[in-house]
Structure formats: C-alpha cells, structure tokens
Design a protein around this motif. Structure first.
Motif, PDB file in Angstrom:
ATOM      1  N   ASN A   5      54.355  32.959  19.785  1.00 55.67           N
ATOM      2  CA  ASN A   5      53.624  32.604  21.133  1.00 55.67           C
ATOM      3  C   ASN A   5      52.802  33.692  21.187  1.00 55.67           C
ATOM      4  O   ASN A   5      52.934  34.914  21.734  1.00 55.67           O
ATOM      5  CB  ASN A   5      54.348  32.501  22.443  1.00 55.67           C
ATOM      6  CG  ASN A   5      53.612  31.940  23.547  1.00 55.67           C
ATOM      7  OD1 ASN A   5      52.384  31.702  23.386  1.00 55.67           O
ATOM      8  ND2 ASN A   5      54.530  31.686  24.635  1.00 55.67           N
ATOM      9  N   SER A   9      51.282  33.381  28.841  1.00 61.05           N
ATOM     10  CA  SER A   9      50.747  33.539  30.215  1.00 61.05           C
ATOM     11  C   SER A   9      51.943  34.011  30.965  1.00 61.05           C
ATOM     12  O   SER A   9      52.884  33.308  30.891  1.00 61.05           O
ATOM     13  CB  SER A   9      50.034  32.372  30.718  1.00 61.05           C
ATOM     14  OG  SER A   9      49.794  32.421  32.103  1.00 61.05           O
ATOM     15  N   TYR A  11      52.327  33.238  34.120  1.00 56.89           N
ATOM     16  CA  TYR A  11      52.707  31.918  34.655  1.00 56.89           C
ATOM     17  C   TYR A  11      53.603  31.092  34.056  1.00 56.89           C
ATOM     18  O   TYR A  11      54.305  30.366  34.756  1.00 56.89           O
ATOM     19  CB  TYR A  11      51.369  30.929  34.980  1.00 56.89           C
ATOM     20  CG  TYR A  11      50.523  31.754  36.152  1.00 56.89           C
ATOM     21  CD1 TYR A  11      50.804  31.466  37.365  1.00 56.89           C
ATOM     22  CD2 TYR A  11      49.273  32.336  35.534  1.00 56.89           C
ATOM     23  CE1 TYR A  11      49.988  31.982  38.289  1.00 56.89           C
ATOM     24  CE2 TYR A  11      48.411  33.181  36.679  1.00 56.89           C
ATOM     25  CZ  TYR A  11      48.612  32.871  37.813  1.00 56.89           C
ATOM     26  OH  TYR A  11      47.923  33.321  38.844  1.00 56.89           O
ATOM     27  N   LEU A  12      53.885  31.255  32.646  1.00 57.23           N
ATOM     28  CA  LEU A  12      54.919  30.303  32.043  1.00 57.23           C
ATOM     29  C   LEU A  12      56.007  31.196  31.745  1.00 57.23           C
ATOM     30  O   LEU A  12      56.503  31.148  30.649  1.00 57.23           O
ATOM     31  CB  LEU A  12      54.302  29.671  30.764  1.00 57.23           C
ATOM     32  CG  LEU A  12      52.671  29.150  30.889  1.00 57.23           C
ATOM     33  CD1 LEU A  12      52.213  28.783  29.444  1.00 57.23           C
ATOM     34  CD2 LEU A  12      53.042  27.883  31.718  1.00 57.23           C
ATOM     35  N   ASP A  13      56.680  31.496  32.778  1.00 56.49           N
ATOM     36  CA  ASP A  13      58.012  32.166  32.538  1.00 56.49           C
ATOM     37  C   ASP A  13      59.116  31.274  32.286  1.00 56.49           C
ATOM     38  O   ASP A  13      58.994  30.026  32.307  1.00 56.49           O
ATOM     39  CB  ASP A  13      58.268  33.135  33.745  1.00 56.49           C
ATOM     40  CG  ASP A  13      58.787  32.211  35.043  1.00 56.49           C
ATOM     41  OD1 ASP A  13      58.151  31.229  35.366  1.00 56.49           O
ATOM     42  OD2 ASP A  13      59.870  32.471  35.838  1.00 56.49           O
ATOM     43  N   LYS A  14      60.099  31.774  31.507  1.00 59.65           N
ATOM     44  CA  LYS A  14      61.215  31.004  31.069  1.00 59.65           C
ATOM     45  C   LYS A  14      61.959  30.115  32.104  1.00 59.65           C
ATOM     46  O   LYS A  14      62.428  29.060  32.067  1.00 59.65           O
ATOM     47  CB  LYS A  14      62.297  31.727  30.263  1.00 59.65           C
ATOM     48  CG  LYS A  14      62.866  32.780  30.927  1.00 59.65           C
ATOM     49  CD  LYS A  14      63.790  33.717  30.097  1.00 59.65           C
ATOM     50  CE  LYS A  14      64.494  34.693  30.832  1.00 59.65           C
ATOM     51  NZ  LYS A  14      65.024  35.799  30.028  1.00 59.65           N
ATOM     52  N   GLY A  16      60.514  28.856  34.914  1.00 64.64           N
ATOM     53  CA  GLY A  16      59.598  28.210  35.629  1.00 64.64           C
ATOM     54  C   GLY A  16      59.386  28.196  36.970  1.00 64.64           C
ATOM     55  O   GLY A  16      58.975  27.545  37.966  1.00 64.64           O
ATOM     56  N   HIS A 137      47.752  28.594  36.634  1.00 65.97           N
ATOM     57  CA  HIS A 137      49.019  28.040  35.985  1.00 65.97           C
ATOM     58  C   HIS A 137      48.790  26.631  35.418  1.00 65.97           C
ATOM     59  O   HIS A 137      49.340  26.472  34.014  1.00 65.97           O
ATOM     60  CB  HIS A 137      49.991  27.767  37.269  1.00 65.97           C
ATOM     61  CG  HIS A 137      51.434  26.915  36.824  1.00 65.97           C
ATOM     62  ND1 HIS A 137      51.592  25.837  36.805  1.00 65.97           N
ATOM     63  CD2 HIS A 137      52.244  27.460  36.133  1.00 65.97           C
ATOM     64  CE1 HIS A 137      52.838  25.521  36.414  1.00 65.97           C
ATOM     65  NE2 HIS A 137      53.251  26.674  36.124  1.00 65.97           N
ATOM     66  N   LEU A 141      49.341  26.074  31.010  1.00 59.65           N
ATOM     67  CA  LEU A 141      50.141  24.883  30.521  1.00 59.65           C
ATOM     68  C   LEU A 141      49.221  24.139  29.632  1.00 59.65           C
ATOM     69  O   LEU A 141      50.030  23.742  28.470  1.00 59.65           O
ATOM     70  CB  LEU A 141      50.572  24.059  31.927  1.00 59.65           C
ATOM     71  CG  LEU A 141      51.739  24.505  32.683  1.00 59.65           C
ATOM     72  CD1 LEU A 141      51.880  23.381  33.655  1.00 59.65           C
ATOM     73  CD2 LEU A 141      53.071  24.656  31.813  1.00 59.65           C
ATOM     74  N   GLN A 144      49.243  26.093  26.475  1.00 58.67           N
ATOM     75  CA  GLN A 144      50.426  25.945  25.660  1.00 58.67           C
ATOM     76  C   GLN A 144      50.353  24.756  24.795  1.00 58.67           C
ATOM     77  O   GLN A 144      50.669  24.686  23.903  1.00 58.67           O
ATOM     78  CB  GLN A 144      51.495  26.108  26.674  1.00 58.67           C
ATOM     79  CG  GLN A 144      52.942  26.253  26.121  1.00 58.67           C
ATOM     80  CD  GLN A 144      53.972  26.341  27.113  1.00 58.67           C
ATOM     81  OE1 GLN A 144      53.914  25.479  28.115  1.00 58.67           O
ATOM     82  NE2 GLN A 144      54.818  27.194  26.756  1.00 58.67           N
TER      83      GLN A 144
END
Length: 176
Positions: A5, A9, A11-14, A16, A137, A141, A144
């Motif tokens: 990766n 971002s 905004y895309l923490d593990k 959520g 966000h 997504l 991703q």
C-alpha cells in the motif's frame, strides 16, 4: 513496491474508526469556546476521558488523528492544536460573546486577552468541513478499490495456468 500500500490514506485506518473520530473532532473543535487547546484537553472534550485517565495509547492515537489530518488541524509552537478554519475567523470575548477587533484586542491587558478566542464556526461552515471529510474518506475508499483492480483477473489467469498444468499432468499419468 508492487503489492504494498504505497500511499495509504489516514482515513483508511485498520479499525475503521478514523472518519468517525475526525468528524467528532471537527464538531467539538468548531463549537468549543477556545479555538486551540492541548492534546489532552481535546481528548477529554471528544471522548470524555479525564486527562488523568488518558493512556499513552490515547495520546498516540489522537496525536496521529490531528497530525495525519493536516487538512483540518494544526499544532502551534506551544503544542496547542486548533481547527484551521477557526484561525481565519475574528476574535470574540468568551464571556460576553461580543466581537473584538484586532486593535481592541491589542490594547487589552494580558488577562483580558486570555478571555478572547477565535469565533466559533457557523452551522454552514461546520457542515462544509464535515462534508469535506466525508468526501475525502469516500475518495480514499475509491482509490483503495482502484488499486486492487488486478486481483480478480490475476486469479483467473492463475486458475487457467494451474488447470493447464493439472490437465497436462493427468494426460501424462494416463499415458504412462
């Protein structure tokens, strides 16, 4: 790095939880009487966790939220964190909620100046910032998902190649 990766971002923490926490921070920081405060004070205001009960994990997590979302938050030289948008708003007297001009503020005593802060956001300004966070966000997504376009076709190719090898092997077994 082909499979990693490369530009994740924040905004895309593990867990959520990041968007929810950014939105909570924006709301609290837009409405609080003071436009800047310490990390510990913001954690208390956002989560309700008393400063004495905050763990190093709390400090690390929320410090990352504020640092990784510089589109909304900034830390000054004294370690106080602010919602950027409030920095451009005029000053007001916290007690009377009366606007205070720069000249008037400059002529105040230190004690009176400490009773001033930047204006709170209007509902429209708050909505705009929250909408921006939601759009960022959604874009993260989407990006991703776009980075994973090759997974399904690759699995199909692997399946075809594997099937060809198994078929060739079975034909070889039947002949021998």
């Amino acid at each position: 790095m082909i499979f990693g990766n490369q530009s994740a971002s924040p905004y895309l923490d593990k867990n959520g939880q990041r968007l929810k926490d950014v939105l909570a921070a924006i709301q609290i920081m837009a409405e609080y009487s003071r436009y800047s405060a310490s990390l510990q004070r913001w954690i208390f205001l956002i989560t309700g966790t008393a400063e004495a009960d905050q763990t190093s994990a709390d400090l690390s997590y929320w410090g990352n939220v504020f640092n990784e979302h510089s589109e909304f938050f900034r830390t000054d030289q004294n370690g106080k964190i602010a919602l950027i948008h409030r920095r451009v708003l005029g000053f007001y007297d916290i007690d009377s909620e009366r606007d205070v001009s720069l000249d008037e503020r400059g002529n105040m005593s230190e004690a009176d100046r400490k009773r001033t802060s930047r204006r709170r956001l209007t509902p429209e300004q708050l909505t705009s910032l929250m909408t921006t966070a939601i759009h960022l966000h959604a874009a993260a997504l989407q990006a991703q998902q776009a980075r994973k376009w090759w997974v399904a076709p690759s699995l199909g190719v692997v399946g075809i190649v594997l099937g060809a090898f198994v078929t060739a092997w079975l034909k070889g077994e039947g002949a021998g």
